[in-house]
Design a protein around this motif. Structure first.
Motif, PDB file in Angstrom:
ATOM      1  N   SER A  90      -0.370  -3.345  -2.835  1.00  0.00           N
ATOM      2  CA  SER A  90       0.116  -4.108  -3.979  1.00  0.00           C
ATOM      3  C   SER A  90       0.833  -5.367  -3.507  1.00  0.00           C
ATOM      4  O   SER A  90       1.648  -5.308  -2.577  1.00  0.00           O
ATOM      5  N   GLN A 148      -6.141   6.394  -6.044  1.00  0.00           N
ATOM      6  CA  GLN A 148      -6.718   5.561  -4.993  1.00  0.00           C
ATOM      7  C   GLN A 148      -5.623   4.727  -4.328  1.00  0.00           C
ATOM      8  O   GLN A 148      -4.840   4.068  -5.010  1.00  0.00           O
ATOM      9  N   PRO A 149      -5.538   4.783  -3.006  1.00  0.00           N
ATOM     10  CA  PRO A 149      -4.545   3.935  -2.316  1.00  0.00           C
ATOM     11  C   PRO A 149      -4.944   2.469  -2.382  1.00  0.00           C
ATOM     12  O   PRO A 149      -6.124   2.128  -2.334  1.00  0.00           O
ATOM     13  N   PHE A 150      -3.964   1.597  -2.518  1.00  0.00           N
ATOM     14  CA  PHE A 150      -4.218   0.165  -2.515  1.00  0.00           C
ATOM     15  C   PHE A 150      -2.958  -0.557  -2.079  1.00  0.00           C
ATOM     16  O   PHE A 150      -1.844  -0.006  -2.127  1.00  0.00           O
TER      17      PHE A 150
END
Length: 360
Positions: free
Chosen positions: A189, A185-187
Motif C-alpha cells: 500500500s 491477497q497481500p499487496f
C-alpha cells in the motif's frame, strides 16, 4: 427529419452488434486447431444435429438487432431487407465456419437457421410500416433531446452500450474495480493505512465513473432543461438493471454484491460533483467527463487486488456454460467503453473548437 435521415446510429448499432457476435462466438480466442474434418461438412449435418434450447434462443435473439439495424441503413425498404438478410447470413456462415477451429465450440447448421430466422424477423420489423412509425418516433426524440452534431450519434449508441456493461451483478454499481472473494491477497500500500487506500480507490472509481457517465449524457443534450430528467432516468435505469441482473443471476446470499458502503460513498460524492459541474456550460462538462474517464483508468491501474473469475462465478446460480462468456463480454465492453467515450468527447471538443475558428 432531414437530420435524422443523415444520422448513422443504425450503422453504429449494426457494427457494435457484429462485434458482440464475433466476441461471444470466438471467446477466448485461443487453442485454435484444425480437426481434419471437411471444412463445409457442418452445412449438411442432419437436423437437429446439436440442440440446446438456450443456445437456440441466444442464436435467434442476438441476430435480431443485427437484422433490424442493417435494414435501417438503406432508405429503400426492399433493398434494406435484402441487405440485412444477406449480410446476416454471411456473418452467421463465417462464424460457424470459424468455430470449427475451436475445440470448445460446435459448428451447426441449426445455429445458422436460428441466426437467419432472427435476422429475417429483425429486418422485417425494421421495414414494416408499424415499426417504421415507431422508429420515426424514436428519431424524433433523439433529435429533440440530443444535439445535432455527428458525434451525438456515437454518443447515443455508447450510452446504450454502457447500460449493457451493468448486466454483470458481481460488479458494483458504477464500479470500475472489484473486491475479490476468497483468501486475503497481500499487496503493498502507498499509504500507511492499506484499508483506507482500498476505500479511496474503490469509492473514487465509483465517483469518477458516475461523474463521467452522467456528464457524458448531459454534454450531448440539446438543452439544459433536460439535464435533471436525463440524470434521473440514467440512475433509475442503472439501478433497475443491477437489481434485475442480481435477482436473475446471483444466489440469494450474494444479492447485494453490487452495492456496499464504499460504493454508496462514491455515488454520493459523484452525484454532488455532477450537480456542481452541470451548473456550467456543456464544454466544461465535456472536459470534466473526459478527465473523469482518464481518472477511472488511473484508479484501475492503482487497484492492487486481482479478481478470480472462478471465485466470482461461484456467486451465480445460473449454471449455463454461456455465463462465463456473457461476463467476459460485459468485461470486454466495460474496458472498451471509456476509450470509446474519450474519443467521442475529444471529437466533440475538436468540432467545437473548429467551428469557432474565423473563416479565411
Amino acid at each position: 427529419m432531414a437530420n435524422a435521415q443523415r444520422s448513422h446510429v443504425a450503422q453504429y448499432t449494426a457494427l457494435i452488434t457484429f462485434v458482440v457476435i464475433v466476441f461471444s462466438s470466438f471467446y477466448p480466442f485461443t487453442d485454435w486447431v484444425y480437426s481434419g474434418q471437411p471444412l463445409l461438412e457442418f452445412v449438411s449435418y442432419p437436423l437437429p444435429y446439436y440442440f440446446r434450447l438456450f443456445d437456440n434462443a441466444v442464436n435467434f435473439l442476438i441476430y435480431l438487432p443485427l437484422g433490424f439495424a442493417l435494414a435501417l441503413t438503406c432508405r429503400h425498404r426492399l433493398w434494406g431487407w435484402l441487405l440485412a438478410v444477406v449480410l446476416s447470413v454471411l456473418v452467421s456462415f463465417l462464424v460457424e465456419f470459424g468455430q470449427q477451429f475451436l475445440p470448445m465450440r460446435v459448428s451447426s447448421n441449426l445455429d445458422m437457421l436460428y441466426n437467419m430466422a432472427g435476422a429475417v424477423l429483425g429486418a422485417t420489423l425494421a421495414v414494416s410500416p408499424g415499426f417504421r412509425r415507431v422508429w420515426h418516433s424514436v428519431w424524433q426524440r433523439r433529435q429533440r433531446y440530443f444535439r445535432h452534431e455527428s458525434m451525438a450519434d456515437y454518443a447515443v449508441v455508447l450510452i446504450v452500450v454502457w447500460f449493457v456493461t451493468q448486466l454483470d451483478p458481481s460488479i458494483p454499481l458504477f464500479g470500475v474495480v472489484v473486491r475479490p472473494i476468497g483468501l486475503p491477497q497481500p499487496f503493498i500500500s502507498p499509504m500507511a493505512n492499506p484499508m483506507l487506500f482500498l476505500l479511496l480507490v474503490e469509492a473514487g472509481g465509483v465517483m469518477l465513473n458516475l461523474t463521467a457517465f452522467l456528464l457524458f449524457i448531459t454534454t450531448f443534450l440539446a438543452s439544459r432543461r433536460y439535464t435533471a430528467r436525463a440524470i434521473t432516468i440514467a440512475l433509475v435505469l442503472a439501478w433497475f438493471l443491477k437489481v434485475l441482473a442480481a435477482g436473475t443471476l446471483l444466489k440469494p446470499m450474494a444479492f447485494f454484491e453490487w452495492i456496499n458502503q464504499y460504493v454508496m460513498t462514491g455515488l454520493s460524492a459523484g452525484f454532488l460533483l455532477v450537480w456542481l459541474v452541470t451548473r456550467f456550460g456543456q464544454k466544461l462538462q465535456a472536459v470534466v467527463a473526459l478527465l473523469a474517464l482518464l481518472g477511472t483508468q488511473a484508479l484501475v491501474a492503482l487497484w492492487p487486488l486481482a479478481r478470480s473469475d472462478a471465485d466470482m462465478l461461484s456467486l451465480f446460480r445460473w449454471h449455463y456454460g454461456h455465463l462465463a462468456n456473457m461476463n467476459a463480454l460485459v468485461a470486454f465492453l466495460s474496458q472498451l467503453w471509456p476509450y470509446a467515450a474519450c474519443v467521442v468527447l475529444a471529437g466533440l471538443l475538436w468540432q467545437s473548437a473548429g467551428s469557432k475558428q474565423p473563416q479565411a
